[in-house]
Scaffold this motif. Structure first.
Motif, short mmCIF file in Angstrom:
data_model
loop_
_atom_site.label_atom_id
_atom_site.label_comp_id
_atom_site.label_asym_id
_atom_site.label_seq_id
_atom_site.Cartn_x
_atom_site.Cartn_y
_atom_site.Cartn_z
N ALA A 295 0.83 -1.21 0.00
CA ALA A 295 0.00 0.00 0.00
C ALA A 295 0.87 1.25 0.00
O ALA A 295 0.61 2.21 -0.74
N ALA A 299 1.68 3.73 -3.50
CA ALA A 299 1.25 5.13 -3.37
C ALA A 299 2.40 6.09 -3.65
O ALA A 299 2.20 7.13 -4.30
N SER A 318 -1.91 -0.18 -4.69
CA SER A 318 -1.97 0.32 -3.33
C SER A 318 -3.23 -0.13 -2.61
O SER A 318 -3.20 -0.58 -1.45
N ALA A 427 -0.39 6.09 3.10
CA ALA A 427 -0.88 5.81 1.74
C ALA A 427 -2.14 6.62 1.45
O ALA A 427 -2.34 7.06 0.31
#
Length: 642
Positions: A295, A299, A318, A427
């Motif tokens: 994640a 991102a 993500s 994220a």
């Protein structure tokens, strides 16, 4: 009805694929879209009967494999988890089929494309309705083959061919782990039937298994092997490199693969095997850590990409990380809830991006866009809805599901849960930032395309816009509509036996009692991310360039996706190439050919050349040879003949 849901896409694919020349482009579109529409309507009925009505049953199709104690029947397992997945897959696939009628209208191979879409959908439906691990693996590999065909659909492009091969090879790495996991299940449980495995799992807790010369907990080893398979299909960190390259396929393919189908297969697998994973706590910790790292990683990369489809692709990567760390903290319902909501808003984003690309004459680089929101207002509005849902803004679908994942991670009160929570918060900040970076670069500011392209910017046809409207409704309403069933008070009655959570692992129950700041944090960081995007790309557009120059090593690190492709190229591709060349030169040419066909032919050629030199063409040479022969015969006779 239940069999028709699964097999109608296959029938449509066969008719369009083999009869495309007879029924033509329009006929192929009508057959495949019609089959998908009927399948999705029936899936809605099945959802009501199975998930809401509480029916759980199996539809036997045929006996597939029976050898000794090994038996694998072809059967369709219907429970709540199946009904949810089937509904999501059929609805999103139907929207993609209808959208493709407009998007691919000028392509030369429409029947082939529509057939590939339908065969992909059939394989995914076969996967989610599997009653045993072998059938599940059949659907798993079917999805892989269909994705190879779809990603490389424009096979005249070398980049599309390379992306298709890359997706196929990287997924084979994960699939090898999955296959070992299936072997391990059969070795431990003497069956591949899911019901038998689930019933026996508690008794097998603590059993050891020899793997690679080491003794380890059997359920942990099997669960990790199954998770490796899930990592490949769902593009988790380490086996994610195929996902952005898959953007070489047509945009409807991107929506189908990255929204509700292929990439969610790994999430479904872990949720389906929850009765086994619950007794493998170390495996759950591995799932949590990998998901949280994915994640965060995806991102960071998404913030620096310039291809509109690649930004959304890394967003998918993500969001899959969110789903996996939810699975890792035993919040399986939250993971499937996010899978469902994500399917709607991510398909909406991809198809909206396709509408932008269609309007800009196939331009995908956001640096060559801008200033077009008034020209394509409907697409602009759809992109906003999808982005609001992705960023987790209240009242939109992503708010309900993503927040529940973060609250479950915090509520698990474990070290890996805390790690996942903070990675998820980071994220969320970056997700909001790159989502509005995409909107501003694509639709606002000064137009950065040629005057000719700008003059021809136009809204997509209705056949492409209607699916966007349906998906937008899902992106707005699915979170609110499904909350009570999926993760609310009615959760236990809704999921029943399709998902198993041990009482000590019920992080969703704890999620409802976390501090207020935990609930507010995702919204706060989301607002900060959106504000930063407006500051940097709307009000101070010179800032991104200054920051990229000031922190150039970091910028290049993110722009080049943490150099995973370069690392794998050096570590695996070039080493494999060197080994291949060594076997070719030293093995094939020197040994096999040298002592085989080339060696035999060389000896024969040498002997023939030597014999040929005796044939000079001069009579006196032949007379001399005859004289030598006569002398030899006379000498032999005189010596031995008497």
């Amino acid at each position: 009805m239940y069999s028709a849901i699964v097999f109608l896409p296959l029938v449509g694919a066969l008719i369009a694929g083999f009869g495309g020349r007879v029924i033509g482009d329009r006929g192929a579109q009508i057959v495949t879209c019609g089959a998908m529409i009927v399948s999705s309507v029936l899936a809605l009925v099945a959802f009501w009967e199975v998930a809401i009505g509480g029916r759980t049953f199996t539809v036997d199709v045929l006996t597939w494999i029976a050898s000794g104690s090994f038996e694998a029947n072809w059967a369709l397992r219907w429970d709540t988890l199946t009904a949810v997945m089937v509904l999501v897959v059929t609805v999103v696939s139907t929207m993609v089929h209808v959208y493709s009628v407009g998007y691919m209208s000028h392509d030369a191979s429409i029947p082939r494309f529509m057939a590939y879409l339908s065969i992909f959908t059939f394989a995914m439906l076969m996967l989610v309705t599997a009653d045993n691990l072998v059938q599940l693996f059949f659907g798993w590999e079917g999805v892989g083959v269909a994705s190879y065909l779809l990603i490389g659909f424009w096979f005249h492009k070398p980049s599309a061919n390379a992306a298709a091969i890359k997706a196929f090879v990287v997924n084979r790495v994960g699939d090898f782990g999955f296959a070992l996991g299936i072997f391990g299940c059969f070795m431990l449980f003497d069956t591949v039937s899911l019901d038998v495995i689930f019933a026996a799992a508690p008794e097998k807790a603590g059993t050891t298994l020899n793997f690679l010369g080491m003794q380890g907990d059997a359920l942990t080893i099997i669960a990790i092997l199954l998770f490796i398979g899930a990592m490949g299909k769902s593009a988790q960190l380490g086996l994610h490199t195929w996902l952005p390259d898959a953007m070489e396929g047509p945009t409807p393919v991107s929506a189908l693969i990255h929204a509700a189908t292929m990439v969610t297969a790994g999430v479904f697998l872990v949720a389906r095997m929850s009765p086994l994973f619950e007794y493998a706590p170390i495996a759950l910790q591995v799932v949590t850590i990998v998901g949280a790292a994915t994640a965060f990683f995806a991102a960071t990369v998404g913030m620096c990409q310039n291809d509109i489809k690649r930004v959304i692709a890394y967003s998918t990567c993500s969001q899959l990380g969110y789903m996996f760390f939810a699975l890792g903290v035993s919040a399986y319902p939250a993971a499937i809830f996010h899978l469902m909501t994500h399917a709607f808003f991510k398909a909406l984003l991809f198809l909206s991006a396709g509408s932008v690309i269609h309007a800009l004459s196939d331009e995908q680089d956001m640096r060559n866009m801008g200033g077009i929101w008034k020209k394509i207002p409907f697409t602009y509005a759809m992109m906003w809805i999808g982005s609001l849902a992705l960023a987790g803004v209240p009242l939109f679908a992503g708010f309900y599901s993503k927040d529940m994942i973060l609250e479950s991670a915090y509520g698990s009160h474990t070290g890996v849960g805390q790690f996942a929570f903070w990675m998820g918060i980071a994220a969320a900040l970056m997700t909001a930032f790159y989502s509005w970076r995409l909107i501003i670069m694509t639709f606002h500011g000064t137009p950065r395309m040629s005057d000719e392209v700008l003059h021809h910017v136009h809204e997509s046809p209705k056949v492409m816009l209607i699916p966007l409207a349906f998906l937008a409704a899902g992106a707005v309403l699915s979170g609110w509509a499904g909350y009570e069933w999926f993760v609310g008070e009615g959760m236990a009655e809704f999921w029943r036996e399709s998902i198993k959570i041990l009482p000590d692992n019920n992080s969703i129950a704890a999620a409802h009692h976390v501090p207020f700041w935990v609930k507010a944090a995702p919204l706060v960081v989301g607002v900060i991310g959106i504000g930063l995007a407006y500051l940097m790309y709307m009000f101070r557009p010179h800032l991104p360039g200054l920051l990229a120059a000031r922190f150039r090593p970091i910028y290049l690190f993110l722009l080049n996706k943490w150099y995973f492709d370069e690392l794998y190229d050096w570590l695996f591709v070039k080493r494999s190439w060197q080994v291949g060349v060594a076997f070719w030169q030293g093995g094939d040419r020197a040994i096999i050919d040298g002592f085989g066909p080339d060696g035999v032919s060389a000896v024969a050629r040498n002997l023939a050349a030597r014999a040929g030199r005796l044939q000079t063409g001069y009579v006196y040479h032949y007379a001399f040879s005859m004289l030598i022969g006569v002398v030899a015969l006379v000498s032999w006779y005189l010596a031995f003949g008497g």
